[in-house]
Design a protein around this motif. Structure first.
Motif, mmCIF file in Angstrom:
data_model
loop_
_atom_site.group_PDB
_atom_site.id
_atom_site.type_symbol
_atom_site.label_atom_id
_atom_site.label_comp_id
_atom_site.label_asym_id
_atom_site.label_seq_id
_atom_site.Cartn_x
_atom_site.Cartn_y
_atom_site.Cartn_z
ATOM 1 N N MET A 240 0.809 -1.217 0.000
ATOM 2 C CA MET A 240 0.000 0.000 0.000
ATOM 3 C C MET A 240 0.847 1.275 0.000
ATOM 4 O O MET A 240 0.333 2.361 -0.267
ATOM 5 N N ARG A 241 2.148 1.153 0.253
ATOM 6 C CA ARG A 241 3.009 2.330 0.165
ATOM 7 C C ARG A 241 2.917 2.962 -1.221
ATOM 8 O O ARG A 241 2.769 4.164 -1.368
ATOM 9 N N GLN A 242 3.009 2.139 -2.236
ATOM 10 C CA GLN A 242 2.944 2.637 -3.617
ATOM 11 C C GLN A 242 1.583 3.247 -3.907
ATOM 12 O O GLN A 242 1.478 4.290 -4.567
ATOM 13 N N ARG A 243 0.513 2.632 -3.421
ATOM 14 C CA ARG A 243 -0.836 3.129 -3.691
ATOM 15 C C ARG A 243 -1.106 4.433 -2.934
ATOM 16 O O ARG A 243 -1.782 5.321 -3.452
ATOM 17 N N LEU A 244 -0.582 4.559 -1.721
ATOM 18 C CA LEU A 244 -0.733 5.802 -0.967
ATOM 19 C C LEU A 244 0.081 6.930 -1.606
ATOM 20 O O LEU A 244 -0.390 8.063 -1.722
ATOM 21 N N ASP A 245 1.294 6.615 -2.022
ATOM 22 C CA ASP A 245 2.121 7.622 -2.682
ATOM 23 C C ASP A 245 1.449 8.149 -3.948
ATOM 24 O O ASP A 245 1.536 9.340 -4.271
ATOM 25 N N ALA A 246 0.755 7.238 -4.649
ATOM 26 C CA ALA A 246 0.122 7.614 -5.921
ATOM 27 C C ALA A 246 -0.977 8.648 -5.740
ATOM 28 O O ALA A 246 -1.291 9.393 -6.676
ATOM 29 N N ILE A 247 -1.558 8.735 -4.544
ATOM 30 C CA ILE A 247 -2.609 9.736 -4.301
ATOM 31 C C ILE A 247 -2.102 10.858 -3.402
ATOM 32 O O ILE A 247 -2.889 11.600 -2.806
ATOM 33 N N GLY A 248 -0.792 10.970 -3.295
ATOM 34 C CA GLY A 248 -0.192 12.086 -2.576
ATOM 35 C C GLY A 248 -0.133 11.958 -1.072
ATOM 36 O O GLY A 248 0.086 12.958 -0.377
ATOM 37 N N LEU A 249 -0.284 10.754 -0.539
ATOM 38 C CA LEU A 249 -0.290 10.559 0.912
ATOM 39 C C LEU A 249 1.002 9.880 1.363
ATOM 40 O O LEU A 249 0.993 8.807 1.976
ATOM 41 N N LYS A 250 2.115 10.515 1.060
ATOM 42 C CA LYS A 250 3.413 9.918 1.355
ATOM 43 C C LYS A 250 3.729 9.883 2.849
ATOM 44 O O LYS A 250 4.578 9.104 3.291
ATOM 45 N N ASP A 251 3.064 10.719 3.636
ATOM 46 C CA ASP A 251 3.309 10.742 5.074
ATOM 47 C C ASP A 251 2.399 9.800 5.856
ATOM 48 O O ASP A 251 2.467 9.748 7.083
ATOM 49 N N TYR A 252 1.531 9.078 5.153
ATOM 50 C CA TYR A 252 0.622 8.146 5.819
ATOM 51 C C TYR A 252 1.278 6.767 5.927
ATOM 52 O O TYR A 252 1.981 6.333 5.016
ATOM 53 N N SER A 253 1.011 6.087 7.028
ATOM 54 C CA SER A 253 1.547 4.739 7.220
ATOM 55 C C SER A 253 0.909 3.767 6.232
ATOM 56 O O SER A 253 -0.258 3.907 5.862
ATOM 57 N N ASP A 254 1.673 2.769 5.821
ATOM 58 C CA ASP A 254 1.137 1.734 4.945
ATOM 59 C C ASP A 254 0.892 0.430 5.710
ATOM 60 O O ASP A 254 0.728 -0.632 5.117
ATOM 61 N N ALA A 255 0.854 0.517 7.041
ATOM 62 C CA ALA A 255 0.594 -0.663 7.865
ATOM 63 C C ALA A 255 -0.913 -0.915 7.914
ATOM 64 O O ALA A 255 -1.638 -0.250 8.646
ATOM 65 N N VAL A 256 -1.386 -1.867 7.136
ATOM 66 C CA VAL A 256 -2.819 -2.164 7.059
ATOM 67 C C VAL A 256 -3.256 -2.899 8.318
ATOM 68 O O VAL A 256 -2.705 -3.938 8.682
ATOM 69 N N ARG A 257 -4.263 -2.342 8.992
ATOM 70 C CA ARG A 257 -4.767 -2.895 10.240
ATOM 71 C C ARG A 257 -6.064 -3.671 9.935
ATOM 72 O O ARG A 257 -6.132 -4.362 8.926
ATOM 73 N N PRO A 258 -7.116 -3.573 10.762
ATOM 74 C CA PRO A 258 -8.371 -4.243 10.411
ATOM 75 C C PRO A 258 -8.870 -3.844 9.023
ATOM 76 O O PRO A 258 -8.705 -2.704 8.584
ATOM 77 N N ALA A 259 -9.475 -4.801 8.341
ATOM 78 C CA ALA A 259 -9.966 -4.581 6.978
ATOM 79 C C ALA A 259 -11.212 -5.424 6.765
ATOM 80 O O ALA A 259 -11.435 -6.417 7.460
ATOM 81 N N VAL A 260 -12.022 -5.020 5.789
ATOM 82 C CA VAL A 260 -13.251 -5.760 5.487
ATOM 83 C C VAL A 260 -13.563 -5.620 4.006
ATOM 84 O O VAL A 260 -13.369 -4.553 3.414
ATOM 85 N N PHE A 261 -14.004 -6.705 3.387
ATOM 86 C CA PHE A 261 -14.405 -6.696 1.988
ATOM 87 C C PHE A 261 -15.850 -6.221 1.851
ATOM 88 O O PHE A 261 -16.676 -6.438 2.747
ATOM 89 N N SER A 262 -16.163 -5.625 0.709
ATOM 90 C CA SER A 262 -17.554 -5.392 0.338
ATOM 91 C C SER A 262 -18.193 -6.748 0.058
ATOM 92 O O SER A 262 -17.488 -7.739 -0.190
ATOM 93 N N PRO A 263 -19.536 -6.847 0.075
ATOM 94 C CA PRO A 263 -20.180 -8.146 -0.134
ATOM 95 C C PRO A 263 -19.770 -8.851 -1.426
ATOM 96 O O PRO A 263 -19.664 -10.085 -1.456
ATOM 97 N N ASP A 264 -19.538 -8.088 -2.510
ATOM 98 C CA ASP A 264 -19.131 -8.714 -3.771
ATOM 99 C C ASP A 264 -17.620 -8.843 -3.887
ATOM 100 O O ASP A 264 -17.101 -9.294 -4.905
ATOM 101 N N GLU A 265 -16.896 -8.444 -2.850
ATOM 102 C CA GLU A 265 -15.436 -8.521 -2.779
ATOM 103 C C GLU A 265 -14.732 -7.752 -3.897
ATOM 104 O O GLU A 265 -13.609 -8.064 -4.273
ATOM 105 N N SER A 266 -15.383 -6.710 -4.398
ATOM 106 C CA SER A 266 -14.734 -5.841 -5.375
ATOM 107 C C SER A 266 -13.947 -4.722 -4.702
ATOM 108 O O SER A 266 -13.059 -4.126 -5.319
#
Length: 413
Positions: A240-266
């Motif tokens: 997620m470092r690359q994905r965060l950098d791509a939207i200009g959030l270079k100072d945000y952590s890329d440590a993914v914590r709790p997560a949840v899928f949408s019902p269709d997993e898209s």
């Protein structure tokens, strides 16, 4: 010979009747009625409260998840390396307490509950009727963490956080079915709905004081590992470092914590260290599509070193129809329901260090664990308002749906 034929036929008929009756009896035993419940892991006192899965969330019973505590402590005290890690867990992630109950799932037959125990670096199966251990699986390294159960309930995955490994176990026997390597400090695990894939999120080192954005690189290798849930071979790695950098959030952590899928997993919705909010990640385009920043509590300072285990917000669940998200704002002392279409949050429901969010059995409520108040609280998805709270044990964290026998009210011993 003809004179003996009736007697012979009677004996054969009796034998067949007995043979036919055995599977029927076994089938009846296997079909014992079950009751859906919520298991609440009380991490610091080593118990799990079993409460109704919806409605009044009344307590049904309590389980001691460390019945072998003295034996485990004797082993730790006899091994200097184990003792050092045991004390490190107590004085870092445990906030001065031992961690005895991180995650838990019941077996499909409702007869046992499987628990990961961080301080004892293991996973155990406990018979609900007696409170006795069925089996114990020591994980690699020195700490067990989050788990996930396969959709069919037969396999459980557990993060061995100091060994950068996930073990997958047969939930009935405890036999290891496979394992795979992860990034640094594997944390959350999620099976896809069809059971074909298993996602693991590595959060890196969350116990150091090197929390300034420019020191983020010291936190280790943090990425999502997606494996084939049959072969346990990696099929994709997402940084997620690359994905965060791509939207200009270079100072945000890329440590993914709790997560949840949408019902269709898209879509995948996920929290990261230090951030009061969450992100939406589109699997098809492999990019972060939306960012939701939630309000800060004015009473919560911005000193990152004061955030417990780097987690400003820790806990995320979704209404079964996919219309609402529920967020546990851990360090900001609230929880809130967010409309998924607009990302507009509802009322900020005051809560004392909410540490997890799940969904009630009937799908109507978000259920959060308030680790600072030793209670779980139900929030109505429809209104976003608190319905009720019920007391549980010391420092509740993970809350999981499961099953027990319909007449169960606690272990007999």
């Amino acid at each position: 010979m003809p004179a003996f034929r009736p007697r012979l036929l009677c004996c054969v008929a009796a034998a067949l009747a007995l043979t036919a009756g055995a599977p029927a009896t076994a089938a009846r035993a296997e079909a014992d009625p079950l009751r859906e419940v919520l298991f609440v892991g009380n991490n610091w006192d080593g118990t799990a409260d079993v409460i109704a899965s919806s409605g009044d969330f009344a307590r049904i019973g309590r389980i001691d998840v460390v019945p072998d505590k003295q034996q485990r402590l004797a082993e730790i005290n006899a091994d200097p390396v184990k003792w050092v890690y045991f004390m490190a867990i107590r004085n870092s992630v445990g906030e001065g307490h031992d961690q005895f109950a991180d995650d838990m799932y019941s077996t499909p037959d409702g007869r046992s509950v499987v628990v990961s125990r961080p301080s004892f670096a293991d996973v155990v199966s406990i018979e609900l009727a007696t409170g006795k251990l069925n089996w114990r699986f020591p994980v690699a390294g020195y700490r067990a963490d989050h788990m996930a159960v396969s959709p069919d309930g037969t396999r459980v995955a557990v993060s061995a956080s100091t060994a950068n490994t996930v073990h997958v176990l047969d939930i009935t026997s405890g036999r290891e079915l496979g394992s795979f390597a992860t990034g640094d400090k594997p944390h959350e695990n999620i099976f896809t709905r069809d059971g074909k894939y298993l996602w693991n999120m590595a959060i890196g080192d969350v116990n150091t004081a090197l929390d300034a954005p420019w020191l983020d690189w010291t936190k280790g290798d943090r990425h999502i590992t997606v494996v084939d849930a049959t072969t346990y071979q990696p099929v994709k790695v997402i940084d997620m470092r690359q994905r965060l950098d791509a939207i200009g959030l270079k100072d945000y952590s890329d440590a993914v914590r709790p997560a949840v899928f949408s019902p269709d997993e898209s879509k995948l919705y996920f929290q990261v260290s230090f951030f009061n909010g969450f992100f939406e990640y589109d699997l098809a385009t492999d990019r972060i599509t939306r960012t939701k920043t939630l309000p800060k509590n004015p009473a919560t300072g911005d000193d990152r070193t004061t955030f417990v285990n780097d987690s400003r917000h820790h806990g995320l669940s979704m209404r079964p129809d996919g219309s609402k998200l529920c967020v546990a704002g851990t360090m900001d002392d609230y929880a809130t329901v967010v409309d998924r279409a607009t990302l507009q949050e509802g009322p900020l429901v005051p809560a004392s260090k909410p540490y997890w969010a799940t969904v009630s059995g009937d799908g109507r409520d978000c259920v959060i664990s308030e680790s600072g108040a030793d209670q779980v609280t139900a929030i109505d998805f429809a209104t976003g308002r608190k319905r009720l709270s019920v007391p549980v044990g010391d420092h509740p964290q993970r809350v999981r749906l499961g099953h027990v026998s319909a007449d169960w009210s606690g272990p007999s011993s």
